[in-house]
Design an enzyme around this catalytic site. Sequence first.
Site, mmCIF file in Angstrom:
data_model
loop_
_atom_site.group_PDB
_atom_site.id
_atom_site.type_symbol
_atom_site.label_atom_id
_atom_site.label_comp_id
_atom_site.label_asym_id
_atom_site.label_seq_id
_atom_site.Cartn_x
_atom_site.Cartn_y
_atom_site.Cartn_z
ATOM 1 N N ARG A 74 -39.677 -100.946 108.169
ATOM 2 C CA ARG A 74 -38.682 -100.132 108.882
ATOM 3 C C ARG A 74 -38.536 -98.740 108.264
ATOM 4 O O ARG A 74 -38.175 -97.789 108.943
ATOM 5 C CB ARG A 74 -37.346 -100.888 108.949
ATOM 6 C CG ARG A 74 -36.709 -101.157 107.634
ATOM 7 C CD ARG A 74 -35.674 -102.269 107.693
ATOM 8 N NE ARG A 74 -36.290 -103.610 107.744
ATOM 9 C CZ ARG A 74 -35.597 -104.749 107.807
ATOM 10 N NH1 ARG A 74 -34.270 -104.714 107.865
ATOM 11 N NH2 ARG A 74 -36.220 -105.902 107.836
ATOM 12 N N LYS A 99 -43.149 -110.143 96.415
ATOM 13 C CA LYS A 99 -43.175 -111.429 97.121
ATOM 14 C C LYS A 99 -43.738 -112.501 96.199
ATOM 15 O O LYS A 99 -44.668 -112.233 95.450
ATOM 16 C CB LYS A 99 -44.104 -111.333 98.344
ATOM 17 C CG LYS A 99 -43.575 -110.578 99.532
ATOM 18 C CD LYS A 99 -44.615 -110.589 100.662
ATOM 19 C CE LYS A 99 -44.214 -109.691 101.825
ATOM 20 N NZ LYS A 99 -43.059 -110.194 102.589
HETATM 21 N N1 BES Z 1 -44.512 -107.895 106.358
HETATM 22 C C1 BES Z 1 -43.264 -108.530 106.204
HETATM 23 C C2 BES Z 1 -42.890 -109.407 107.400
HETATM 24 C C3 BES Z 1 -43.754 -110.597 107.648
HETATM 25 C C4 BES Z 1 -43.504 -111.804 107.002
HETATM 26 C C5 BES Z 1 -44.784 -110.548 108.567
HETATM 27 C C6 BES Z 1 -44.292 -112.902 107.261
HETATM 28 C C7 BES Z 1 -45.584 -111.651 108.828
HETATM 29 C C8 BES Z 1 -45.318 -112.842 108.176
HETATM 30 C C9 BES Z 1 -42.152 -107.502 106.013
HETATM 31 O O1 BES Z 1 -42.505 -106.307 105.442
HETATM 32 C C10 BES Z 1 -41.156 -108.138 105.121
HETATM 33 O O2 BES Z 1 -41.487 -108.415 104.026
HETATM 34 N N2 BES Z 1 -39.955 -108.376 105.646
HETATM 35 C C11 BES Z 1 -38.927 -109.037 104.931
HETATM 36 C C12 BES Z 1 -37.614 -108.379 105.286
HETATM 37 C C13 BES Z 1 -36.452 -108.799 104.408
HETATM 38 C C14 BES Z 1 -36.654 -108.314 103.005
HETATM 39 C C15 BES Z 1 -35.209 -108.211 105.015
HETATM 40 C C16 BES Z 1 -38.924 -110.507 105.306
HETATM 41 O O3 BES Z 1 -39.190 -110.835 106.455
HETATM 42 O O4 BES Z 1 -38.681 -111.325 104.430
HETATM 43 ZN ZN ZN Z 2 -42.473 -106.253 103.385
#
Ligand code: BES
Ligand code: ZN
Length: 508
Positions: A359, A285
């Site tokens: 997931r 990220k």
């Molecule tokens: N932990 C994140 C989701 C999240 C984002 C929670 C912001 C709270 C605030 C999750 O693991 C994630 O990174 N999801 C990705 C999924 C994508 C790669 C399909 C996302 O939401 O960008």
């Molecule tokens: Zn994530």
Amino acid sequence: MISCKPAPKPFWDNAVDAYIFFVSSTLSGTADKELFNTINTHATPSILDTCKDAQFKGDKDQCITISALYNGKPVQYILVGLGDTSTTKNRHAIREQLRRGLCSAINILKKRTIPTAVVSFPCASIFGVEENELIKQMSIAAIMSDYEFSTFLNDKKNKRWNGTLLFAFDTSDQDLNKAFEKGIVIGNATSLAREMDDLPGNIMTPLEVAAQAKKIAEAHNLSYTALNRQNAQDLGMGGFCAVDEGSEKEGCIVILEYKPQKTNAPTICLVGKGITFDTGGVSLKPSQHMDGMKFDMSGAGAVIATMNIIGALKPNVHVIAIAPIAENMPSGKAARQDDIVTFMNGKTAVIRSTDAEGRLILADALCYAEKYYNPDIIIDIATLTGACAYSLGHFYTGLMTPDDELATQLHSLGLLTGDKVWRLPMDDDFKAAIKSDVADIANTGSSAYLAGTVTASHFLSNFVEKARWAHLDIAGTAHEVPGINYLGKGATGAGIRLMTEFILSFNA
Ligand code: BES
Ligand code: ZN
Ligand code: MG
């Protein structure tokens, strides 16, 4: 820390430092009349006169603190406006106003370091619930209002307000006493979970989450199991292992089980995502998106907290919490894009993004729930998708389920508890988004389909074959909720009140 207790009768003889009343726009309309009138006639100057002078009309969010003498002793009257409470629609919104008003009053007690206060609530019918329900909800709200994450603030932590809030209700009524006690249990468990969520990744490591769960299990005689990395591998949990192996800190799958007295009680499994920190893995990220990723274990926090409550209240429901816990890190041992993993149920997925790790670990936990517990209902809860926070914002948890009845029930329990959910669709059309040419499914939806929250729920649906199932996405609700005073600054404990009431609704 706040200490909440029932107020002994007569309420106005408690020799407290303050009285908290709630007032709708028509003064004297809703406050506990007996208490209010007694105090009003004994106080100098009279509360009503002071309100008139200060133009306090009981408007929404209006608060006034009146210093007066009551039988020669100085006291504070804290009056909190509720606005117009005459509407018969949206009673849940008026109840929410009461939670926030209570928090405002508690904040005044804290700010002025007032040690003791009696709080008197208006007639429960205004809020569309029975008195026991109201007392329960307000004792929860009081404890939630008091929570703050100050463990590492050397200047603050020893100077916390230690006040007592006395709840005015008829303590000879056993129903009310029980409801009050229930609220205290729920409130305290929520605070414990919020502390776990607020603790950063260097402290609340996977093994530390497990240690907290174990402590709770021991306190309530719940059975506790923790599967380690090797156990997960042996069980064929390829999804969990792909995430867990990226970190030096070994993860685990924590299982808490509560068995009721009654033998044919329904079985409910709670599955909670426990990523103690989400860097995104090799799909790293950008740092501004890593903000708040210590909260990525809030789903696990919520299911562990719910077991803490269930263990204390002991309903006739068989409840199991399963929390896959790991840290999502980039490393030489981390999974990469295009990796293919095989889950416990034999299904395969290609990893299109290592940042869609929630997931992967939930998939194996769902398989485990079905295989070993054969539950009637599974609820999973996770900070799963940023998209959920974008679409619903901070005030509604995303709810996805193919089961209309579950959706209706969870929606109305959300309104009851203030822990609200909003349903998103799960039509088959979205399924195509996670198709893959090289594995059964892909761990991210194709960008052509958008709706990342919904496509994530379809991914999870591949791992629930028999049980009725609902998925809660708390990405927007678990932390940093603006504008709701009793939820404070960091973690909110989203989903705990909701899942607790859901389980208790099966108590027979
Ligand atoms: N932990 C994140 C989701 C999240 C984002 C929670 C912001 C709270 C605030 C999750 O693991 C994630 O990174 N999801 C990705 C999924 C994508 C790669 C399909 C996302 O939401 O960008
Ligand atoms: Zn994530
Ligand atoms: Mg944390």
